[in-house]
Design a protein around this motif. Structure first.
Motif, PDB file in Angstrom:
ATOM      1  N   GLY A  38     -15.233  54.241 -28.065  1.00 16.20           N
ATOM      2  CA  GLY A  38     -16.678  54.100 -28.220  1.00 16.20           C
ATOM      3  C   GLY A  38     -17.256  52.908 -27.490  1.00 16.20           C
ATOM      4  O   GLY A  38     -18.381  52.970 -26.986  1.00 16.20           O
ATOM      5  N   ILE A  46     -20.668  53.577 -34.601  1.00 11.93           N
ATOM      6  CA  ILE A  46     -19.359  54.097 -35.003  1.00 11.93           C
ATOM      7  C   ILE A  46     -18.281  53.518 -34.092  1.00 11.93           C
ATOM      8  O   ILE A  46     -18.535  53.209 -32.929  1.00 11.93           O
ATOM      9  N   VAL A  48     -14.473  54.307 -32.535  1.00 10.31           N
ATOM     10  CA  VAL A  48     -13.563  55.411 -32.239  1.00 10.31           C
ATOM     11  C   VAL A  48     -12.364  54.843 -31.484  1.00 10.31           C
ATOM     12  O   VAL A  48     -12.534  54.231 -30.425  1.00 10.31           O
ATOM     13  N   ILE A 121     -11.919  57.248 -36.581  1.00 12.92           N
ATOM     14  CA  ILE A 121     -13.368  57.149 -36.446  1.00 12.92           C
ATOM     15  C   ILE A 121     -13.910  56.534 -37.728  1.00 12.92           C
ATOM     16  O   ILE A 121     -13.530  56.938 -38.829  1.00 12.92           O
TER      17      ILE A 121
END
Length: 157
Positions: A38, A46, A48, A121
């Protein structure tokens, strides 16, 4: 042809191979590789990670988050999920989710003879803390985003 954002080839990223855990916990998870997917795409709400966990290693110590939901999706290989309910074998295409604040510690352990790859995640919450079910360890975040690990009574490692 090289990919440009919003597309990304995870193999183009340098994996993170360290751990913030103090010993004796660090050696239980390393070596492992985490590629933060991410961050290079500008995701701020978020997190990731594409994680590769070698045989015999653990994803973390058994824990739960107070303010962050967490989701794992197995991409390749198989891994054992350990929670308060016991153990379950997860293979490619399977997933698990952990709601924030639910006091059910979890972690993954690779008992196979091959590496396992999975996506992690979670939402990013600056006030998140983690509690550890089986070891004398606590986790919090500083205002600057750094992780801090202490004993459960608050004394530093």
């Amino acid at each position: 042809m090289p990919l440009v954002p919003p597309a990304l080839d995870p193999d183009s990223l340098v994996p993170r191979t360290d751990s913030g855990y103090p010993e004796p916990f660090r050696s239980r998870v390393l070596p492992r590789e985490k590629r933060a997917l991410g961050d290079p795409l500008g995701l701020t709400k978020i997190g990731v990670n594409l994680t590769t966990l070698p045989p015999g290693k653990e994803s973390s110590m058994r824990h739960f988050h107070t303010r962050e939901d967490e989701f794992v999706f197995i991409v390749e290989g198989e891994v054992v999920l350990v929670t308060d309910e016991g153990e379950q074998l997860l293979g490619a295409g399977m997933c698990a989710g952990f709601a924030a604040g639910v006091r059910n510690g979890h972690y993954l352990v690779n008992r196979s003879d091959r590496p396992v790859r999975y996506l992690e995640i979670s939402n990013r919450d600056r006030e998140d803390t983690a509690e550890y079910s089986d070891v004398d360890l606590a986790f919090s975040k500083h205002a600057d985003g750094r992780f801090v690990f202490t004993h459960k009574d608050g004394t530093p490692y």
